[in-house]
Design a protein around this motif. Structure first.
Motif, mmCIF file in Angstrom:
data_model
loop_
_atom_site.group_PDB
_atom_site.id
_atom_site.type_symbol
_atom_site.label_atom_id
_atom_site.label_comp_id
_atom_site.label_asym_id
_atom_site.label_seq_id
_atom_site.Cartn_x
_atom_site.Cartn_y
_atom_site.Cartn_z
ATOM 1 N N LYS A 192 0.837 -1.210 0.000
ATOM 2 C CA LYS A 192 0.000 0.000 0.000
ATOM 3 C C LYS A 192 0.869 1.255 0.000
ATOM 4 O O LYS A 192 0.555 2.238 -0.693
ATOM 5 C CB LYS A 192 -0.924 0.014 1.215
ATOM 6 C CG LYS A 192 -1.883 1.207 1.218
ATOM 7 C CD LYS A 192 -2.827 1.182 2.396
ATOM 8 C CE LYS A 192 -3.885 2.275 2.293
ATOM 9 N NZ LYS A 192 -3.315 3.634 2.145
ATOM 10 N N LEU A 193 1.962 1.229 0.751
ATOM 11 C CA LEU A 193 2.857 2.383 0.754
ATOM 12 C C LEU A 193 3.406 2.636 -0.644
ATOM 13 O O LEU A 193 3.519 3.785 -1.084
ATOM 14 C CB LEU A 193 4.011 2.150 1.744
ATOM 15 C CG LEU A 193 3.658 2.159 3.227
ATOM 16 C CD1 LEU A 193 4.875 1.790 4.072
ATOM 17 C CD2 LEU A 193 3.118 3.528 3.660
ATOM 18 N N GLN A 194 3.744 1.553 -1.343
ATOM 19 C CA GLN A 194 4.242 1.703 -2.710
ATOM 20 C C GLN A 194 3.174 2.278 -3.632
ATOM 21 O O GLN A 194 3.446 3.195 -4.424
ATOM 22 C CB GLN A 194 4.714 0.357 -3.242
ATOM 23 C CG GLN A 194 5.942 -0.195 -2.545
ATOM 24 C CD GLN A 194 6.261 -1.605 -3.017
ATOM 25 O OE1 GLN A 194 6.377 -1.856 -4.207
ATOM 26 N NE2 GLN A 194 6.391 -2.533 -2.080
ATOM 27 N N ARG A 195 1.959 1.742 -3.548
ATOM 28 C CA ARG A 195 0.874 2.237 -4.407
ATOM 29 C C ARG A 195 0.582 3.704 -4.125
ATOM 30 O O ARG A 195 0.394 4.506 -5.052
ATOM 31 C CB ARG A 195 -0.386 1.402 -4.203
ATOM 32 C CG ARG A 195 -0.290 -0.022 -4.743
ATOM 33 C CD ARG A 195 -1.683 -0.648 -4.818
ATOM 34 N NE ARG A 195 -2.359 -0.650 -3.518
ATOM 35 C CZ ARG A 195 -2.264 -1.626 -2.626
ATOM 36 N NH1 ARG A 195 -1.482 -2.679 -2.862
ATOM 37 N NH2 ARG A 195 -2.932 -1.561 -1.478
ATOM 38 N N ASP A 196 0.540 4.057 -2.846
ATOM 39 C CA ASP A 196 0.254 5.441 -2.478
ATOM 40 C C ASP A 196 1.354 6.374 -2.969
ATOM 41 O O ASP A 196 1.076 7.496 -3.435
ATOM 42 C CB ASP A 196 0.103 5.567 -0.965
ATOM 43 C CG ASP A 196 -1.168 4.907 -0.442
ATOM 44 O OD1 ASP A 196 -2.023 4.533 -1.267
ATOM 45 O OD2 ASP A 196 -1.282 4.744 0.794
ATOM 46 N N ALA A 197 2.610 5.918 -2.861
ATOM 47 C CA ALA A 197 3.724 6.739 -3.342
ATOM 48 C C ALA A 197 3.613 6.964 -4.850
ATOM 49 O O ALA A 197 3.812 8.086 -5.343
ATOM 50 C CB ALA A 197 5.056 6.075 -2.986
ATOM 51 N N GLN A 198 3.292 5.916 -5.570
ATOM 52 C CA GLN A 198 3.144 6.044 -7.025
ATOM 53 C C GLN A 198 2.022 7.006 -7.385
ATOM 54 O O GLN A 198 2.139 7.807 -8.319
ATOM 55 C CB GLN A 198 2.883 4.666 -7.632
ATOM 56 C CG GLN A 198 4.104 3.747 -7.594
ATOM 57 C CD GLN A 198 3.790 2.326 -8.024
ATOM 58 O OE1 GLN A 198 2.663 1.833 -7.836
ATOM 59 N NE2 GLN A 198 4.770 1.644 -8.596
ATOM 60 N N SER A 199 0.929 6.948 -6.625
ATOM 61 C CA SER A 199 -0.201 7.834 -6.913
ATOM 62 C C SER A 199 0.135 9.295 -6.649
ATOM 63 O O SER A 199 -0.480 10.194 -7.236
ATOM 64 C CB SER A 199 -1.420 7.423 -6.084
ATOM 65 O OG SER A 199 -1.219 7.705 -4.701
ATOM 66 N N LYS A 200 1.105 9.530 -5.786
ATOM 67 C CA LYS A 200 1.538 10.896 -5.468
ATOM 68 C C LYS A 200 2.808 11.288 -6.227
ATOM 69 O O LYS A 200 3.413 12.326 -5.946
ATOM 70 C CB LYS A 200 1.789 11.022 -3.956
ATOM 71 C CG LYS A 200 0.546 10.873 -3.098
ATOM 72 C CD LYS A 200 -0.438 12.004 -3.354
ATOM 73 C CE LYS A 200 -1.665 11.869 -2.486
ATOM 74 N NZ LYS A 200 -2.628 12.990 -2.728
#
Length: 302
Positions: free
Chosen positions: A256-264
């Motif tokens: 989730k941290l990776q996905r959130d980072a990519q989205s930002k």
């Protein structure tokens, strides 16, 4: 990282190790003319190959970067290799407890053991990943050379020459760390676990991720909920410039941290715990540092 669930298959290995005796290592070495070396992890195996050169046969137990060390189970073949080794290299510090069990199962007075964590001069609290420090690796390589010279004095000059070549090659890693520090010290970054702290510290990077979260992920545990919320908020509010993650330890939280980072649009830098195939210790570490440097360059220029 603690391989806490490792060693389930050791019961079978240990039961069969009684077939092997200390004399096996001597007889095998005499037949091949080379020293038998077993490394718990492949980065130590690579270092042993570089120091030992043509005078050693090296096998590594953990060698697949796609395997989560948390889930590792040693095998009968591992037990055989340890039983016939003249030198065993392990990390220690709670990282590879399965190797201690293998060693205990096959006593051998002719076998030497190098435990990296015990001799590493630079240790971080609750962090056994000592091989991520070039300074530690210098000491570990020197200890390997000392054992090889003791076991095989006839080739002492070769081991000394190989050790010097290895030490000289680490200058590129140390220089890269210094370059990153000179340009990007103070840059806020996130870490999914503790493994990279041995480099973010010397680089002067400002690690924002709560230490409790990093430690829990490194040990295969669930981190406190408040630390997960903090890490998520750091990404949501753009408080970090880069997210560095260990791609061998994916959990729902780190994913989730990776996905959130990519989205930002926060860049992600993957690192591995064991050495990828086709690499040396030096090329592996330098490639990761170069990747981080490029990402820092782009993310801090915005």
């Amino acid at each position: 990282m603690h391989a806490k669930r490792a060693g389930i298959a050791l019961l079978l290995s240990i039961s069969l190790l009684g077939l092997f005796t200390a004399c096996n290592s001597s007889s095998l070495a005499q037949s091949s003319g080379k020293m038998n070396v077993v490394a718990a992890e492949n980065f130590y195996g690579d270092i042993a190959k570089q120091v030992g050169g043509e005078h050693v046969n090296v096998s590594s137990v953990l060698s697949d970067p796609n395997v989560d060390p948390h889930e590792y189970e040693s095998s009968v073949e591992n037990g055989k290799a340890v039983a016939t080794a003249q030198l065993v290299i392990q990390n220690g510090g709670g990282y590879d407890e399965w190797m201690k069990k293998l060693l205990d199962a096959s006593p051998n007075d002719n076998r030497s053991i190098v435990t990296a964590f015990d001799i590493a001069p630079q240790k971080l609290p609750d962090n056994e990943h000592v091989w991520y420090s070039p300074q530690n690796v210098k000491v570990i390589a020197s200890s390997i050379a000392t054992v090889l010279k003791k076991q095989d004095a006839a080739h002492a000059a070769d081991y000394d020459a190989n050790l010097k070549k290895f030490d000289d090659s680490l200058q590129a890693l140390e220089q890269k760390i210094s370059e990153i520090k000179s340009k990007y010290a103070g840059t806020p970054v996130g870490l999914t676990e503790t493994i990279f702290l041995y480099q973010t510290g010397p680089m002067g990077l400002d690690v924002k991720t709560p230490g409790e979260l990093q430690k829990a992920i490194a040990e295969g545990n669930d981190p406190p909920a408040n630390t997960v919320a903090i890490a998520n908020n750091q990404i949501t509010h753009g408080e970090i410039k880069v997210l560095i993650y260990n791609e061998q330890t994916n959990t729902p939280i780190t994913s989730k941290l990776q996905r959130d980072a990519q989205s930002k649009n926060i860049p992600i830098v993957p690192v591995t715990e064991t050495m990828p195939q086709g690499k040396t210790y030096q090329s592996w570490q330098l490639d990761q540092m170069n990747s981080l440097e490029q990402v820092l360059k782009s993310s801090t220029s915005k």
